[in-house]
Design an enzyme around this catalytic site. Structure first.
Site, PDB file in Angstrom:
ATOM      1  N   GLY A  28     121.892-126.000  42.246  1.00  0.00           N
ATOM      2  CA  GLY A  28     122.574-125.779  41.464  1.00  0.00           C
ATOM      3  C   GLY A  28     123.337-127.598  41.553  1.00  0.00           C
ATOM      4  CE  LYS A 384     132.648-120.790  47.451  1.00  0.00           C
ATOM      5  NZ  LYS A 384     133.293-122.962  47.011  1.00  0.00           N
ATOM      6  CD  GLU A 385     124.577-118.232  44.714  1.00  0.00           C
ATOM      7  OE1 GLU A 385     123.664-119.450  45.428  1.00  0.00           O
ATOM      8  OE2 GLU A 385     123.509-117.515  45.746  1.00  0.00           O
ATOM      9  CG  ASP A 503     154.082-161.385  60.776  1.00  0.00           C
ATOM     10  OD1 ASP A 503     154.552-161.313  61.592  1.00  0.00           O
ATOM     11  OD2 ASP A 503     152.603-162.243  61.213  1.00  0.00           O
TER      12      ASP A 503
HETATM   13  C1  GDG Z   1     124.094-125.601  53.140  1.00  0.00           C
HETATM   14  C2  GDG Z   1     124.877-125.635  54.411  1.00  0.00           C
HETATM   15  C3  GDG Z   1     126.287-124.969  52.445  1.00  0.00           C
HETATM   16  C4  GDG Z   1     118.505-117.400  49.745  1.00  0.00           C
HETATM   17  N1  GDG Z   1     117.769-116.604  49.114  1.00  0.00           N
HETATM   18  C5  GDG Z   1     117.519-116.289  48.626  1.00  0.00           C
HETATM   19  C6  GDG Z   1     118.226-117.306  47.534  1.00  0.00           C
HETATM   20  N2  GDG Z   1     119.040-117.987  48.677  1.00  0.00           N
HETATM   21  C7  GDG Z   1     119.282-119.471  48.151  1.00  0.00           C
HETATM   22  C8  GDG Z   1     121.031-118.218  47.779  1.00  0.00           C
HETATM   23  C9  GDG Z   1     121.948-119.730  47.990  1.00  0.00           C
HETATM   24  C10 GDG Z   1     121.557-120.866  48.850  1.00  0.00           C
HETATM   25  O1  GDG Z   1     119.559-120.403  49.226  1.00  0.00           O
HETATM   26  C11 GDG Z   1     122.236-120.361  50.353  1.00  0.00           C
HETATM   27  O2  GDG Z   1     122.965-121.321  50.655  1.00  0.00           O
HETATM   28  P1  GDG Z   1     123.939-121.817  51.626  1.00  0.00           P
HETATM   29  O3  GDG Z   1     125.260-122.213  51.291  1.00  0.00           O
HETATM   30  O4  GDG Z   1     124.093-120.019  52.138  1.00  0.00           O
HETATM   31  O5  GDG Z   1     123.411-121.981  52.852  1.00  0.00           O
HETATM   32  P2  GDG Z   1     122.311-122.491  53.598  1.00  0.00           P
HETATM   33  O6  GDG Z   1     121.025-123.114  52.373  1.00  0.00           O
HETATM   34  O7  GDG Z   1     122.079-123.337  54.948  1.00  0.00           O
HETATM   35  O8  GDG Z   1     123.169-124.654  52.688  1.00  0.00           O
HETATM   36  C12 GDG Z   1     125.472-124.592  53.663  1.00  0.00           C
HETATM   37  C13 GDG Z   1     125.075-125.546  51.223  1.00  0.00           C
HETATM   38  O9  GDG Z   1     124.414-126.208  52.106  1.00  0.00           O
HETATM   39  C14 GDG Z   1     125.732-126.041  50.250  1.00  0.00           C
HETATM   40  O10 GDG Z   1     126.325-127.756  50.190  1.00  0.00           O
HETATM   41  O11 GDG Z   1     126.715-124.353  51.640  1.00  0.00           O
HETATM   42  O12 GDG Z   1     126.410-124.131  54.052  1.00  0.00           O
HETATM   43  O13 GDG Z   1     124.026-124.914  55.105  1.00  0.00           O
HETATM   44  O14 GDG Z   1     121.907-120.646  46.763  1.00  0.00           O
HETATM   45  O15 GDG Z   1     121.161-118.339  46.579  1.00  0.00           O
HETATM   46  N3  GDG Z   1     118.075-117.515  46.685  1.00  0.00           N
HETATM   47  C15 GDG Z   1     116.806-116.405  45.806  1.00  0.00           C
HETATM   48  N4  GDG Z   1     116.029-115.745  47.196  1.00  0.00           N
HETATM   49  C16 GDG Z   1     116.255-116.077  47.477  1.00  0.00           C
HETATM   50  O16 GDG Z   1     115.723-115.095  48.362  1.00  0.00           O
HETATM   51  N5  GDG Z   1     116.304-116.613  44.717  1.00  0.00           N
END
Ligand code: GDG
Length: 744
Positions: A28, A384-385, A503
């Site tokens: 993103g 969100k996704e 002052d």
């Molecule tokens: C850090 C922060 C914060 C996951 N498995 C698959 C896959 N994903 C993608 C998801 C999502 C991303 O990975 C995971 O994002 P998250 O936000 O849930 O978690 P973190 O990786 O820990 O990210 C977190 C983020 O940074 C952004 O600031 O929200 O709190 O820890 O996009 O879709 N995508 C695919 N296959 C998978 O098996 N294609």
């Protein structure tokens, strides 16, 4: 010169596989920044985009593959860190100290000085690579906990560079941060303050950061703006989001539709609960399994009617805590499936593998419930996704209140992931929710994610970054030069009614070791007398001092006095003092008892008790001890300010308590309401004078002057009180001369 934008993250958004094939990440962030720059190309004059990070391959491989990287609008600058150092920096300090600590797993955190040194060294290597490419007017946006000291390092080399820093994980409460060695805390915080803008996902993280900055560095903030090393640093909330349209539109992609059809057929009548996350102890996978098991025990009627599809994506598996987690999860799933399941039904379908985008979309859009249960999560994009993907307006989101996303997705069914009972209950509620309620809740959440998508997020960040940069130009040290001094004199001479706001300590007299030593000498008394005798001049002494001392020293002069930072007014030397009507002082005595404790604990500090305020001074104390005690006192006093209508402020070597809402700006406002002036001169030397300077900043007829080399809201600086006196004397002599001329 045209600007360039440097995005900096630990890893470059490129992957190189074993056959040396390059795969670009379509994350993103990449598309959000591109789309912002495409929309605002003219505005920001960004000529080039460069991504800086570790490439995940050797130097030799990189030189081979780099020319084959497809054109994405970015160029890529690799940072090479030797394997041993990288391991200590990435697996060590970043992921075995900061990550667990910032996610409230202090018992998982390791503290090794050698790893901290490797972390600093890795940041220095990033700074070095950047340093060889940067120009002073470029923009740098640094991402995440791997690179917290980097902004500070770049700032040393490039004082005027535009730098943003964004933290993707939570910023924990100070009680957690303080677990790390103080030297580390300082290095992380000072490093972050090297940026112009520091961004977090939620208001809690912002508050925790500001509190830590107060406690560790002794710096206050003014509406989320910190003055640090003569610069303004803005701290703000930017809840990261996703590319809404990408997930929404993918619902109808033929391959997603087809895969959804196949999966739905395979699950048949069974309801599907879906979860997907990286393997990480913060994601609450184990608690999720416990809650699911409990749900099946409480509601046996759901057995064989429901299935949990759980995808866990491999991550950081060389770190022991992650490998242990994997083993625990594997065993627990095996246990549930064998104990509760049967030949026809597996309660959990488990995959330990990355999903393709099509597969992920198909699962998001065919499930009945998305179960997102982190124990802590900076934001959580999966939730969100899922929301964005449900174009059919069906499905229920169960979301942990420990995820940053819970602040925005308030129409989810929220749970505490440690509460097995509650999660089991919400699972039942989610599985039984009727279509209308599903669609109503999803519509509200979709509105939010659509409106604040990742593009808005990036645009918001850049807008704030450039806005704070332009504010900094007004907040620089600008010594009053000859040209501006001449203009000031001309304006003074040509004006009819003038307001002088002066002052006292540090402005008209030099600071002394004790307030009682700063008695005015005859020359100062004569000067004030002479200026105030001109009826075109309204001279106010506006001071934090007590009324009695000001009266004793200056009360016989034809001047007006505002004491205790605006609490008490004396508008004529024969008048009584007029306190602000809403002012209280019954809290002064109890607060004095608190401050007296600190006098005992900090040699050579003392308390100054006034009528409506009280101050603890440590200007004569040992520098280091004074600063530590000041922070402790400040923190203790903050607890009282919640229940009493008082405010604690930190000035130069002083901690002071005064009535809320009473300050030099409120006093000046009152003075300006009573009279019209066509020339204003305000001089002061301390942070308490900044309120008055900020108020007068937009007033064209006002000259505001901060004494000392401090960045300020004042329009100008003068080095010393002596220079203020000399300027006042010049102004007086000029107008006195004119009067004589007029009289002659
Ligand atoms: C850090 C922060 C914060 C996951 N498995 C698959 C896959 N994903 C993608 C998801 C999502 C991303 O990975 C995971 O994002 P998250 O936000 O849930 O978690 P973190 O990786 O820990 O990210 C977190 C983020 O940074 C952004 O600031 O929200 O709190 O820890 O996009 O879709 N995508 C695919 N296959 C998978 O098996 N294609």
């Amino acid at each position: 010169m045209q600007q360039r934008l440097f995005i900096v993250s630990n890893r470059l958004p490129v992957n190189i596989d074993t056959d040396n094939q390059v795969h670009l990440s379509s994350g993103g962030l990449v598309s959000a920044i591109s789309s912002y720059l495409d929309d605002n190309h003219q505005l920001n004059n960004i000529a080039e985009r460069v991504w800086v990070g570790v490439p995940g391959c050797s130097y030799n491989t990189w030189t081979k593959v780099a020319p084959s990287i497809p054109d994405t609008g970015y160029s890529y600058q690799p940072v090479f860190i030797n394997k041993k150092n990288y391991d200590a920096y990435y697996n060590g300090l970043a992921n075995s100290t900061i990550w667990p600590l910032f996610h409230y797993f202090p018992s998982y955190a390791e503290f090794h000085n050698s790893q901290f040194d490797a972390y600093l060294q890795a940041n220095r290597e990033f700074a070095h690579v950047l340093g060889t490419h940067l120009h002073p007017n470029d923009t740098v946006w640094i991402h995440d906990y791997h690179l917290m000291p980097l902004a500070g390092m770049l700032r040393e080399q490039f004082p005027n560079l535009t730098i943003g820093f964004f933290l993707h994980i939570p910023f924990p409460s100070f009680e957690i941060l303080r677990i790390m060695p103080t030297r580390w805390q300082r290095a992380l915080l000072e490093g972050m303050l090297g940026a112009d803008l520091v961004g977090f996902h939620t208001i809690d993280y912002v508050s925790h950061f500001l509190k830590s900055v107060q406690m560790v560095l002794g710096l206050d903030n003014d509406i989320h703006t910190i003055r640090y090393n003569n610069r303004l640093v803005k701290v703000d909330i930017f809840p990261i989001s996703i590319d809404f349209d990408k997930f929404h539109d993918a619902y109808d992609h033929p391959e997603v539709t087809e895969r959804r059809r196949v999966l739905s057929e395979q699950f048949g009548k069974r309801k599907v609960i879906f979860s997907v996350d990286r393997l990480d102890y913060t994601k609450g996978v184990y608690s999720r399994l416990k809650a699911y098991e409990h749900f099946l025990a409480l509601h046996p009627e759901f057995r064989e009617q429901v299935v949990l599809v759980m995808v866990v994506v491999p991550s950081r598996d060389t770190i022991s805590k992650y490998a242990e987690r994997k083993k625990m999860i594997d065993e627990y799933i095996g246990d549930i499936n064998s104990r509760i399941g049967n030949i026809n039904w597996q309660p959990i379908i488990y995959q330990y593998q990355h999903l393709s985008f099509t597969e992920l979309m198909a699962l998001y859009t065919c499930c009945d419930v998305a179960l997102v249960t982190p124990l802590r999560d900076g934001m959580n994009l999966v939730s969100k996704e899922f929301v964005a993907s449900r174009k059919d307006q069906r499905g229920v989101l169960i979301l942990s209140e420990m995820a940053g996303a819970a602040r925005e997705l308030t129409d989810a069914l929220t749970i505490n992931p440690n509460d097995t009972e509650e999660t089991a209950m919400k699972l039942k509620r989610g599985l039984e929710m009727n279509d209308d309620e599903q669609s109503r809740r999803l519509a509200a959440m979709q509105d939010r994610v659509r409106q604040y998508d990742v593009r808005t997020w990036a645009a918001d960040f850049f807008d704030q970054l450039y806005s704070v940069k332009s504010k900094q130009h007004n907040f620089e040290i600008k010594f009053l030069d000859a040209k501006n001094k001449a203009q000031l004199i001309t304006n003074f001479q040509s004006s009819r009614k003038r307001l002088l706001l002066l002052d006292y300590d540090g402005t008209l007299t030099a600071l002394t070791t004790h307030p009682s030593y700063a008695k005015p000498n005859q020359a100062l008394l004569d000067l004030l007398h002479d200026i105030a005798s001109n009826e075109q001049n309204d001279v106010f002494i506006i001071s934090g001092r007590d009324s009695a001392t000001l009266d004793e020293w200056l009360g016989h002069l034809p001047i007006k006095i505002v004491s205790e930072h605006g609490a008490n007014f004396k508008l004529h030397n024969k008048d009584q003092w007029l306190p602000e009507p809403a002012i209280t002082n019954e809290w002064v005595e109890p607060m004095r008892a608190v401050m007296n404790n600190y006098v005992r604990r900090c040699a050579n500090s003392f308390v100054e008790t006034k009528q409506f305020s009280i101050a603890w001074h440590y200007r004569n104390a040992d520098e280091e001890q004074g600063a530590i005690r000041a922070t402790e006192l400040y923190n203790e006093l903050l607890d009282y300010t919640n229940s009493l209508n008082i405010q604690v402020i930190r000035g130069h070597k002083v901690v002071e308590i005064r009535n809320k809402g009473i300050n030099k700006a409120s006093a000046v406002k009152k003075i300006l309401q009573a009279n019209a002036y066509d020339f204003i001169l305000a001089c002061g030397d301390d942070v308490t004078d900044e309120d008055m300077f900020a108020l007068l900043a937009p007033v064209p007829s006002a000259y505001t002057i901060r004494v000392g080399a401090y960045a300020s809201h004042a329009k100008f600086n003068l080095h010393t009180p002596q220079m203020v006196l000399s300027m006042l004397s010049t102004l007086h002599n000029l107008t006195a001369g004119e009067k004589q001329l007029a009289a002659g």
